[in-house]
Design an enzyme around this catalytic site. Structure first.
Site, PDB file in Angstrom:
ATOM      1  N   LYS A   1      -5.316 -10.060  -6.168  1.00 12.66           N
ATOM      2  CA  LYS A   1      -6.593 -10.318  -5.492  1.00 12.66           C
ATOM      3  C   LYS A   1      -7.629  -9.252  -5.847  1.00 12.66           C
ATOM      4  CE  LYS A   1      -6.475  -7.732  -1.215  1.00 12.66           C
ATOM      5  NZ  LYS A   1      -7.181  -7.600   0.029  1.00 12.66           N
TER       6      LYS A   1
ATOM      7  N   LYS B   1       0.822  -1.215   0.000  1.00 13.05           N
ATOM      8  CA  LYS B   1       0.000   0.000   0.000  1.00 13.05           C
ATOM      9  C   LYS B   1       0.852   1.260   0.000  1.00 13.05           C
ATOM     10  CE  LYS B   1      -4.362  -1.753   1.754  1.00 13.05           C
ATOM     11  NZ  LYS B   1      -5.504  -1.584   2.658  1.00 13.05           N
TER      12      LYS B   1
ATOM     13  N   LYS C   1     -10.900  -3.729  -2.914  1.00 15.10           N
ATOM     14  CA  LYS C   1     -11.668  -2.485  -2.992  1.00 15.10           C
ATOM     15  C   LYS C   1     -10.827  -1.382  -3.620  1.00 15.10           C
ATOM     16  CE  LYS C   1     -14.037  -3.271   1.349  1.00 15.10           C
ATOM     17  NZ  LYS C   1     -13.018  -3.447   2.407  1.00 15.10           N
TER      18      LYS C   1
HETATM   19  P1  ATP Z   1      -8.688  -2.800   0.672  1.00 12.90           P
HETATM   20  O1  ATP Z   1      -8.478  -3.019  -0.798  1.00 12.90           O
HETATM   21  O2  ATP Z   1      -9.265  -1.458   1.035  1.00 12.90           O
HETATM   22  O3  ATP Z   1      -7.525  -3.229   1.510  1.00 12.90           O
HETATM   23  P2  ATP Z   1     -10.066  -5.273   0.817  1.00 12.90           P
HETATM   24  O4  ATP Z   1     -10.899  -5.405  -0.391  1.00 12.90           O
HETATM   25  O5  ATP Z   1      -8.784  -6.033   0.890  1.00 12.90           O
HETATM   26  O6  ATP Z   1      -9.856  -3.762   1.087  1.00 12.90           O
HETATM   27  P3  ATP Z   1     -10.713  -5.654   3.624  1.00 12.90           P
HETATM   28  O7  ATP Z   1     -11.714  -4.848   4.319  1.00 12.90           O
HETATM   29  O8  ATP Z   1      -9.277  -5.326   3.851  1.00 12.90           O
HETATM   30  O9  ATP Z   1     -10.980  -5.648   2.044  1.00 12.90           O
HETATM   31  O10 ATP Z   1     -10.930  -7.187   3.929  1.00 12.90           O
HETATM   32  C1  ATP Z   1     -12.049  -7.782   4.563  1.00 12.90           C
HETATM   33  C2  ATP Z   1     -11.896  -9.281   4.525  1.00 12.90           C
HETATM   34  O11 ATP Z   1     -12.024  -9.753   3.181  1.00 12.90           O
HETATM   35  C3  ATP Z   1     -10.541  -9.790   5.011  1.00 12.90           C
HETATM   36  O12 ATP Z   1     -10.724 -10.938   5.805  1.00 12.90           O
HETATM   37  C4  ATP Z   1      -9.805 -10.132   3.761  1.00 12.90           C
HETATM   38  O13 ATP Z   1      -8.867 -11.159   3.963  1.00 12.90           O
HETATM   39  C5  ATP Z   1     -10.933 -10.611   2.863  1.00 12.90           C
HETATM   40  N1  ATP Z   1     -10.615 -10.415   1.460  1.00 12.90           N
HETATM   41  C6  ATP Z   1     -10.366  -9.233   0.844  1.00 12.90           C
HETATM   42  N2  ATP Z   1     -10.130  -9.417  -0.464  1.00 12.90           N
HETATM   43  C7  ATP Z   1     -10.246 -10.759  -0.690  1.00 12.90           C
HETATM   44  C8  ATP Z   1     -10.125 -11.586  -1.850  1.00 12.90           C
HETATM   45  N3  ATP Z   1      -9.863 -11.070  -3.038  1.00 12.90           N
HETATM   46  N4  ATP Z   1     -10.311 -12.924  -1.727  1.00 12.90           N
HETATM   47  C9  ATP Z   1     -10.598 -13.469  -0.510  1.00 12.90           C
HETATM   48  N5  ATP Z   1     -10.716 -12.742   0.624  1.00 12.90           N
HETATM   49  C10 ATP Z   1     -10.544 -11.418   0.549  1.00 12.90           C
END
Ligand code: ATP
Ligand code: LTN
Length: 338
Positions: free
Chosen positions: A200, A117, A203
């Site tokens: 992955k 990040k 968001k």
């Molecule tokens: P950001 O991109 O803002 O970091 P994020 O999409 O990674 O956000 P988080 O709020 O950080 O989302 O994650 C919430 C949960 O979703 C965590 O347990 C994370 O491991 C899971 N998660 C996020 N992205 C994935 C993915 N692509 N596949 C499986 N699990 C995920």
């Protein structure tokens, strides 16, 4: 009713966007909902974590309510688990200071999520909070004495750090914390970006075309699924090396419908990628439609939503305050009153 002898589970999700995506749901929230039946479960919206990256205040407020509403719409039941906002429980940040003081600088510098990040933002725009974020997460987990932490694969390193710091504290000052286990479901540990199946679904992805948002219109999701990057050849087969795009679609299909990958491979034998994408678009639309409606119902009644969150925070605080008092005592702080 919460049963104290059940193993304790805790997890959190960031309100960094208006909608959760399929990775959040399949990698994390779906497990949360199953675990409230078997565990003493604590789930929170981590608004303190969200401000490690600059947020517009009105947007943060809206996203936080939206995140809570989506958790409820996904099946979390305030009668069967504790749902709350991280900022409503000040003990998290109080414990976090202790964790910052027992963690090594080098140890914290090795966190890959921080490296990724901060590299994206450049060092001038990277906050100190983004660097110390994992220690707040450590405190989130330890303050509830959680036995298990259901998360996606991207969070494994943070859970390892949590285990190391719990053990360090316990051996230095005497046992105060449960050492938690990660709970990561292999099949859905990582849902990939539809446009770039080497990263992955996230968001904060570079292009929204790669993310299936749970609150998107079905037409929008269908379009994204249809333009998902696929692989050379035309055979529908699960092979993450040779066919990462199709394998990702198969994982999503399989978990949303509880059908094995092998059965899907048989069902789609001799059919093209187009058929799979059309069917998957319908499956996602059928699942997401009712989910969107339920979310909207909670959002239409913010007073009830806020009062559910206030009750959740009260339950959470009673546990958190007890652990914090114990940790303060072990570290050697004098009690504030007699
Ligand atoms: P950001 O991109 O803002 O970091 P994020 O999409 O990674 O956000 P988080 O709020 O950080 O989302 O994650 C919430 C949960 O979703 C965590 O347990 C994370 O491991 C899971 N998660 C996020 N992205 C994935 C993915 N692509 N596949 C499986 N699990 C995920
Ligand atoms: N860091 C996590 C969110 C998070 C979390 C937690 C998850 C914050 N505190 C405690 C599990 C337990 C993320 O970015 N997904």
């Amino acid at each position: 009713m919460v049963n104290d002898r059940r193993p304790r589970v805790l997890s959190g999700i960031q309100p960094t966007s208006g909608s959760f995506h399929l990775g959040n749901y399949l990698g994390a929230v779906r497990q949360w909902s199953a675990m409230q039946e078997t565990h003493d479960a604590f789930y929170m919206v981590v608004d303190l974590h969200a401000i490690t990256i600059q947020q517009e205040p009105e947007q943060l407020r809206a996203n936080t309510r939206q995140a809570a509403a989506q958790l409820l719409a996904a099946g979390l039941d305030p009668e069967r688990c504790t749902i709350f906002l991280q900022s409503h429980v000040p003990e998290h940040t109080q414990l976090s200071w202790i964790m910052e003081c027992i963690a090594g600088f080098g140890e914290a510098s090795r966190m890959t999520q921080f490296k990724d990040k901060s590299a994206k933002q450049g060092s001038d725009r990277t906050s100190v909070g983004l660097f110390t974020y994992p220690l707040l997460m450590v405190s989130d987990i330890l303050i509830y004495q959680a036995d298990q932490v259901p998360v996606g694969e991207d969070q494994r390193q943070h859970i390892e750090l949590t285990r190391n710091l719990a053990e360090r504290f316990n051996s230095r000052y005497g046992k105060a914390f449960t050492v938690p286990e990660p709970y990561i479901l292999k099949e859905t540990a990582k849902i990939y970006d539809l446009q770039d199946p080497s990263v992955k679904m996230s968001k904060s992805a570079s292009t929204p075309k790669g993310i299936i948002n749970l609150l998107d219109e079905p037409k929008v999701s269908a379009k994204k699924i249809k333009s998902a990057v696929t692989d050379t050849g035309s055979e529908i087969r699960f092979d993450e090396q040779e066919k990462p795009g199709i394998s990702n679609l198969l994982t999503i299909y399989s978990t949303l419908t509880d059908t094995s990958i092998a059965e899907l491979e048989t069902r789609y034998e001799g059919k093209g990628y187009g058929a799979l994408k059309t069917d998957l678009s319908e499956i996602v639309a059928d699942w997401a439609g009712p989910f969107r409606e339920r979310t909207q119902e909670y959002l239409d009644d913010p007073e009830t939503l806020d009062s559910l969150l206030a009750k959740g925070a009260e339950k959470a605080r009673s546990v958190a305050a007890e652990t914090l008092a114990q940790a303060y005592d072990k570290v050697g702080f004098l009690p504030a009153k007699h």
